[in-house]
Scaffold this motif. Structure first.
Motif, PDB file in Angstrom:
ATOM      1  N   ALA A 167       8.535  34.090 -57.564  1.00 45.06           N
ATOM      2  CA  ALA A 167       8.093  33.429 -58.795  1.00 45.06           C
ATOM      3  C   ALA A 167       8.253  31.938 -58.585  1.00 45.06           C
ATOM      4  N   GLY A 168       7.140  31.234 -58.443  1.00 43.72           N
ATOM      5  CA  GLY A 168       7.263  29.813 -58.122  1.00 43.72           C
ATOM      6  C   GLY A 168       6.032  29.005 -58.447  1.00 43.72           C
ATOM      7  N   ILE A 169       5.342  29.325 -59.540  1.00 42.52           N
ATOM      8  CA  ILE A 169       4.207  28.501 -59.952  1.00 42.52           C
ATOM      9  C   ILE A 169       4.763  27.207 -60.545  1.00 42.52           C
ATOM     10  N   PRO A 170       4.432  26.050 -59.969  1.00 44.60           N
ATOM     11  CA  PRO A 170       5.059  24.794 -60.383  1.00 44.60           C
ATOM     12  C   PRO A 170       4.399  24.144 -61.589  1.00 44.60           C
ATOM     13  N   GLY A 171       4.777  24.584 -62.776  1.00 38.75           N
ATOM     14  CA  GLY A 171       4.275  23.915 -63.971  1.00 38.75           C
ATOM     15  C   GLY A 171       2.974  24.502 -64.466  1.00 38.75           C
ATOM     16  N   LEU A 172       3.034  25.686 -65.051  1.00 39.62           N
ATOM     17  CA  LEU A 172       1.835  26.308 -65.610  1.00 39.62           C
ATOM     18  C   LEU A 172       1.186  25.364 -66.612  1.00 39.62           C
ATOM     19  N   GLY A 173      -0.074  25.024 -66.377  1.00 39.80           N
ATOM     20  CA  GLY A 173      -0.791  24.159 -67.297  1.00 39.80           C
ATOM     21  C   GLY A 173      -0.709  22.680 -66.966  1.00 39.80           C
ATOM     22  N   THR A 174       0.158  22.299 -66.016  1.00 42.20           N
ATOM     23  CA  THR A 174       0.228  20.891 -65.616  1.00 42.20           C
ATOM     24  C   THR A 174      -0.846  20.637 -64.562  1.00 42.20           C
ATOM     25  N   TRP A 175      -0.824  19.434 -63.959  1.00 38.35           N
ATOM     26  CA  TRP A 175      -1.841  19.082 -62.959  1.00 38.35           C
ATOM     27  C   TRP A 175      -1.834  20.051 -61.786  1.00 38.35           C
ATOM     28  N   PHE A 176      -0.696  20.676 -61.502  1.00 39.27           N
ATOM     29  CA  PHE A 176      -0.625  21.627 -60.397  1.00 39.27           C
ATOM     30  C   PHE A 176      -1.638  22.759 -60.544  1.00 39.27           C
ATOM     31  N   THR A 177      -1.917  23.164 -61.773  1.00 37.85           N
ATOM     32  CA  THR A 177      -2.788  24.319 -62.001  1.00 37.85           C
ATOM     33  C   THR A 177      -4.154  23.931 -62.567  1.00 37.85           C
TER      34      THR A 177
END
Length: 366
Positions: A167-177
């Motif tokens: 589990a390591g999605i970096p910032g759901l909804g931020t620029w990462f995604t």
């Protein structure tokens, strides 16, 4: 600003700045501050509390919320760009055109076109452009490189490599995604580390074709977050990138690479690995697991199976990337340090995404 200094003269202290004070930027700040040949003179960030914290901690008086003002007024020789991916190209190009040598974080840019514009700016200005692939500076990677150079593995025809998180999605909804800002998901964020590490170990062969698939099974449901960044999925911000990617790459020398990258999967724990298959031996490097890291080589001695555990030196990571950059600025040829290798990585990533969209193998380069 500065060019390579003759070896016979005492090196002039370099004036350094850092744009972006997130985790990666903080590593660059610490590396410059620790270098006795460098003066860390300027910091730029949008967050006032970070400017205050790291400015006070390292005695940096010049602090700029506006990075462009820093480039205009701080009289820099070198600068690190450690900002969201979509800002790398405009910031790096502006710095190069201001006569400043640039070290930027990975991935190089959000697209191969943007990465190419950075390389062109480096060539045009005669200033050095490097990209910080810190994981190739690991002690176990250096040890594996020595094993390969010794010839113990023979010719390497196949490599499996990947970085997979529980589990390591970096910032759901931020620029990462957000696709336009990040250029991609897990493949662009952490897969590029393993791609770089593997091609580096294999001697930088050109990648000729890519066949890839991407999936988004967890992020769109608001699952798999790492706690890094703020989740905006519930507020309607779409998850536009992949949380899993797989790619099969054909290299110019006939070898092949299987690459996988994932931010979130139903697996026991995180795992980063490179496995090499050679004509005379094999090797496996594993790190980032709860069980610890290991590097193992399998071969034969006098016709008998042998397992070898190479000695591993200390990790270099970001500090080594910064030190290498400083050395290149002082003594390297700018024409040989224009970000070309990082551009090749960007072209491979883009080919993987094109392949996934088309559902077919695609070519890369000539």
């Amino acid at each position: 600003m500065t060019t390579a200094t003759p070896a016979t003269s005492a090196p002039r202290r370099l004036r350094a700045g850092v744009i972006g004070l997130g985790w990666a930027g903080q590593q660059h700040v610490a590396a410059y501050a620790a270098d006795p040949t460098v003066d860390l003179v300027a910091l730029s960030a949008m967050e006032d509390h970070l400017l205050t914290r790291f400015g006070d901690e390292h005695g940096v008086e010049l602090r700029y919320p506006d990075w462009q003002e820093m480039l205009e007024k701080a009289d820099l020789d070198i600068v690190s760009v450690a900002t969201p991916t979509f800002l790398h190209a405009p910031m790096a190009i502006a710095a190069l055109e201001a006569g400043v040598h640039v070290l930027t974080e990975k991935p190089m840019a959000q697209s191969a076109e943007a990465a190419r514009s950075m390389v062109e700016a480096s060539r045009r200005t005669g200033r050095i452009l490097e990209v910080s692939f810190n994981h190739r500076r690991r002690g176990d990677v250096a040890a594996l490189a020595q094993v390969i150079e010794s010839g113990v593995l023979g010719e390497i025809h196949y490599a499996k490599t990947g970085w997979v998180r529980r589990a390591g999605i970096p910032g759901l909804g931020t620029w990462f995604t957000q696709a336009e800002k990040s250029g991609g998901g897990a493949l662009a964020d952490i897969g590029v580390h393993m791609l770089d590490m593997t091609l580096h170990l294999l001697g930088e062969p050109a990648v000729r074709t890519a066949s890839a698939s991407t999936y988004a099974d967890f992020g769109p449901r608001g699952r798999g977050g790492s706690g890094f960044g703020i989740s905006d999925v519930a507020d309607g911000v779409p998850f536009e990138v992949e949380d899993l990617a797989t790619a099969f790459l054909r290299l110019e020398d006939g070898a092949t690479v299987l690459l996988e990258a994932s931010w979130a999967q139903m697996i026991p724990s995180d795992r980063c690995s490179v496995t090499l298959y050679g004509t005379e031996g094999g090797a496996e490097l594993v790190f980032g697991t709860p069980e610890g890291d290991h590097l193992t080589v399998w071969t034969e001695v006098a016709g008998l199976p042998a397992e070898v555990k190479p000695a591993i030196g200390p990790d270099g990571r970001h500090a080594a990337a910064v030190a290498d950059f400083i050395e290149v600025v002082r003594n390297g040829d700018p024409a040989e340090h224009t970000g070309e290798i990082a551009l090749r990585r960007a072209e491979v990533l883009e080919a993987c995404y094109r392949s996934a969209a088309a559902g077919a193998e695609v070519g890369i380069g000539a």
